[in-house]
Design a protein around this motif. Structure first.
Motif, mmCIF file in Angstrom:
data_model
loop_
_atom_site.group_PDB
_atom_site.id
_atom_site.type_symbol
_atom_site.label_atom_id
_atom_site.label_comp_id
_atom_site.label_asym_id
_atom_site.label_seq_id
_atom_site.Cartn_x
_atom_site.Cartn_y
_atom_site.Cartn_z
ATOM 1 N N VAL A 27 0.865 -1.182 0.000
ATOM 2 C CA VAL A 27 0.000 0.000 0.000
ATOM 3 C C VAL A 27 0.901 1.230 0.000
ATOM 4 C CG1 VAL A 27 -1.994 -1.099 1.066
ATOM 5 C CG2 VAL A 27 -0.227 -0.099 2.530
ATOM 6 N N GLY A 28 0.508 2.239 -0.782
ATOM 7 C CA GLY A 28 1.348 3.414 -0.953
ATOM 8 C C GLY A 28 0.764 4.660 -0.328
ATOM 9 N N LEU A 29 1.610 5.373 0.425
ATOM 10 C CA LEU A 29 1.250 6.666 1.005
ATOM 11 C C LEU A 29 2.121 7.723 0.353
ATOM 12 C CD1 LEU A 29 1.157 5.672 4.804
ATOM 13 C CD2 LEU A 29 -0.735 5.676 3.160
ATOM 14 N N VAL A 30 1.509 8.761 -0.158
ATOM 15 C CA VAL A 30 2.225 9.792 -0.903
ATOM 16 C C VAL A 30 2.619 10.935 0.029
ATOM 17 C CG1 VAL A 30 2.075 11.482 -2.772
ATOM 18 C CG2 VAL A 30 1.069 9.200 -3.056
ATOM 19 N N PHE A 31 3.920 11.242 0.020
ATOM 20 C CA PHE A 31 4.448 12.351 0.814
ATOM 21 C C PHE A 31 5.015 13.402 -0.148
ATOM 22 C CE2 PHE A 31 4.589 8.594 3.498
ATOM 23 C CZ PHE A 31 4.061 9.050 4.695
ATOM 24 N N PHE A 32 4.112 14.117 -0.804
ATOM 25 C CA PHE A 32 4.480 15.129 -1.790
ATOM 26 C C PHE A 32 3.345 16.144 -1.837
ATOM 27 C CE2 PHE A 32 4.914 16.390 -6.431
ATOM 28 C CZ PHE A 32 6.067 17.155 -6.231
ATOM 29 N N PRO A 33 3.479 17.270 -1.155
ATOM 30 C CA PRO A 33 2.363 18.202 -0.991
ATOM 31 C C PRO A 33 1.639 18.631 -2.268
ATOM 32 C CG PRO A 33 4.108 18.762 0.527
ATOM 33 C CD PRO A 33 4.653 17.664 -0.354
ATOM 34 N N PRO A 34 2.307 18.790 -3.431
ATOM 35 C CA PRO A 34 1.537 19.182 -4.618
ATOM 36 C C PRO A 34 0.536 18.129 -5.099
ATOM 37 C CG PRO A 34 3.863 19.721 -4.899
ATOM 38 C CD PRO A 34 3.764 18.857 -3.680
ATOM 39 N N SER A 35 0.692 16.890 -4.636
ATOM 40 C CA SER A 35 -0.189 15.818 -5.097
ATOM 41 C C SER A 35 -1.513 15.842 -4.352
ATOM 42 C CB SER A 35 0.478 14.457 -4.882
ATOM 43 O OG SER A 35 -0.445 13.408 -5.136
ATOM 44 N N PRO A 36 -2.626 15.576 -5.055
ATOM 45 C CA PRO A 36 -3.916 15.476 -4.364
ATOM 46 C C PRO A 36 -3.983 14.258 -3.446
ATOM 47 C CG PRO A 36 -4.152 14.790 -6.649
ATOM 48 C CD PRO A 36 -2.768 15.361 -6.516
ATOM 49 N N ARG A 37 -2.988 13.379 -3.545
ATOM 50 C CA ARG A 37 -2.952 12.166 -2.721
ATOM 51 C C ARG A 37 -2.034 12.314 -1.502
ATOM 52 N NH1 ARG A 37 -2.357 11.556 -8.032
ATOM 53 N NH2 ARG A 37 -4.263 10.868 -9.057
ATOM 54 N N HIS A 38 -1.468 13.494 -1.330
ATOM 55 C CA HIS A 38 -0.554 13.730 -0.214
ATOM 56 C C HIS A 38 -1.247 13.483 1.124
ATOM 57 C CE1 HIS A 38 2.473 15.626 2.324
ATOM 58 N NE2 HIS A 38 1.547 16.437 2.804
ATOM 59 N N VAL A 39 -0.534 12.797 2.026
ATOM 60 C CA VAL A 39 -1.048 12.605 3.383
ATOM 61 C C VAL A 39 -0.114 13.325 4.361
ATOM 62 C CG1 VAL A 39 -2.258 10.436 2.976
ATOM 63 C CG2 VAL A 39 0.163 10.373 3.550
ATOM 64 N N ASP A 66 16.323 14.936 3.748
ATOM 65 C CA ASP A 66 16.406 14.016 4.878
ATOM 66 C C ASP A 66 15.305 14.254 5.904
ATOM 67 O OD1 ASP A 66 18.608 12.779 3.779
ATOM 68 O OD2 ASP A 66 20.083 13.842 5.022
ATOM 69 N N ALA A 67 14.957 15.497 6.141
ATOM 70 C CA ALA A 67 13.931 15.791 7.132
ATOM 71 C C ALA A 67 12.577 15.210 6.714
ATOM 72 C CB ALA A 67 13.809 17.299 7.342
ATOM 73 N N THR A 68 12.253 15.346 5.435
ATOM 74 C CA THR A 68 11.004 14.778 4.925
ATOM 75 C C THR A 68 10.992 13.267 5.076
ATOM 76 O OG1 THR A 68 10.733 16.581 3.331
ATOM 77 C CG2 THR A 68 9.571 14.518 2.855
ATOM 78 N N LEU A 69 12.110 12.642 4.721
ATOM 79 C CA LEU A 69 12.209 11.183 4.835
ATOM 80 C C LEU A 69 12.074 10.726 6.280
ATOM 81 C CD1 LEU A 69 15.106 10.448 2.346
ATOM 82 C CD2 LEU A 69 12.762 9.619 2.141
ATOM 83 N N ASP A 70 12.814 11.357 7.158
ATOM 84 C CA ASP A 70 12.813 10.936 8.559
ATOM 85 C C ASP A 70 11.415 10.997 9.154
ATOM 86 O OD1 ASP A 70 15.529 10.559 8.382
ATOM 87 O OD2 ASP A 70 16.069 12.386 9.464
ATOM 88 N N ALA A 71 10.717 12.102 8.894
ATOM 89 C CA ALA A 71 9.373 12.256 9.440
ATOM 90 C C ALA A 71 8.417 11.225 8.864
ATOM 91 C CB ALA A 71 8.859 13.668 9.167
ATOM 92 N N ALA A 72 8.499 11.001 7.561
ATOM 93 C CA ALA A 72 7.585 10.056 6.906
ATOM 94 C C ALA A 72 7.853 8.626 7.342
ATOM 95 C CB ALA A 72 7.721 10.184 5.394
ATOM 96 N N SER A 79 8.324 0.565 5.105
ATOM 97 C CA SER A 79 9.261 -0.517 4.816
ATOM 98 C C SER A 79 9.901 -0.355 3.452
ATOM 99 C CB SER A 79 8.554 -1.871 4.901
ATOM 100 O OG SER A 79 7.350 -1.870 4.169
ATOM 101 N N VAL A 80 9.312 0.498 2.612
ATOM 102 C CA VAL A 80 9.820 0.732 1.253
ATOM 103 C C VAL A 80 9.745 2.228 0.961
ATOM 104 C CG1 VAL A 80 9.565 0.208 -1.206
ATOM 105 C CG2 VAL A 80 8.943 -1.522 0.493
ATOM 106 N N LEU A 81 10.783 2.753 0.294
ATOM 107 C CA LEU A 81 10.783 4.137 -0.177
ATOM 108 C C LEU A 81 10.749 4.122 -1.695
ATOM 109 C CD1 LEU A 81 13.600 5.628 2.096
ATOM 110 C CD2 LEU A 81 11.154 5.399 2.597
ATOM 111 N N GLN A 82 9.740 4.746 -2.282
ATOM 112 C CA GLN A 82 9.601 4.858 -3.734
ATOM 113 C C GLN A 82 10.015 6.265 -4.135
ATOM 114 O OE1 GLN A 82 5.877 3.429 -5.456
ATOM 115 N NE2 GLN A 82 5.845 5.184 -6.835
ATOM 116 N N LEU A 83 11.075 6.355 -4.930
ATOM 117 C CA LEU A 83 11.689 7.642 -5.233
ATOM 118 C C LEU A 83 11.467 8.034 -6.683
ATOM 119 C CD1 LEU A 83 15.115 7.046 -3.423
ATOM 120 C CD2 LEU A 83 13.036 8.105 -2.488
ATOM 121 N N HIS A 84 10.913 9.217 -6.896
ATOM 122 C CA HIS A 84 10.750 9.782 -8.228
ATOM 123 C C HIS A 84 11.707 10.964 -8.384
ATOM 124 C CE1 HIS A 84 6.870 7.778 -9.431
ATOM 125 N NE2 HIS A 84 6.878 7.540 -8.120
#
Length: 212
Positions: A27-39, A66-72, A79-84
């Protein structure tokens, strides 16, 4: 080999539970504020707590600091980081720093684009072949765009990979047949509106994957 599925951009308990009940492997959680799927932090923590251990929690990022990653990682229990749009050197640094499984997204429109996966060999644990979005698009993925799946025919993959871009319940079986994908990733193809997943479409997609 059985085909598994990642349902990406989940943002509500109802749709998350539907994905898990339907047999999603990721299951994927999006951590990217411009996305409508951002959580945000609270929502990510709430959703992550509902995910059983046998389902992988994937955090989706666009060249994160790093700060974004650490918090997320903390709130999403990732368990997985998907990087674009994350260069190889930065990908290597993230791998060394976190030790987590990494997926590197490679945007595809032509066969030549497949070569963009090569610099990630030995760095990423999996390549995610996604459709290249139109020039000037606000998002690097989740736009419902697909690429020519025949481009992946005959390709010698040197590492695990997954298929994304424009998938839905109606075309996923064809996509698997053409590409040989054993992991498929879907987001906008299961939405009734941008960022709003439809439980019925989630169930139909997972049924189509399981029936392949």
């Amino acid at each position: 080999m059985p085909v598994t599925a990642k349902i990406c951009g989940l943002s509500t308990p109802e749709t998350l539970d539907c994905a898990i009940a339907g047999g999603a492997s990721h299951v994927g959680l999006v951590f990217f504020p411009p996305s409508p799927r951002h959580v945000g932090r609270d929502r990510a923590e709430q959703l992550a707590a509902r995910v059983p251990d046998h389902v992988a929690r994937v955090g989706v990022f666009v060249d994160p600091d790093d700060a974004t990653l650490d918090a997320a990682i903390a709130v999403g229990r990732l368990s997985v980081l998907q990087l674009h749009q994350t260069p190889p050197a930065r990908t290597a640094a993230i791998k060394a720093r976190t030790g987590l499984e990494l997926w590197s997204a490679v945007a595809v429109r032509t066969r030549a684009d497949l070569a963009d996966a090569l610099p990630y060999h030995g760095l990423a644990d999996r390549i995610l072949y996604d459709a290249k979005t139109p020039p000037g698009a606000a998002l690097p993925g989740g736009m419902g765009v697909r690429f020519d799946w025949t481009l992946l025919q005959g390709v010698r993959h040197v590492q695990p990979w997954a298929l994304s871009g424009g998938l839905d319940a109606h075309n996923v079986a064809e996509a698997i047949r053409i590409t040989g994908a054993t992991l498929v990733d879907v987001s906008s193809g299961l939405e009734s509106a941008p960022g709003i997943k439809d439980p019925t479409r989630i169930s139909a997609f997972l049924h189509a994957v399981a029936s392949y």
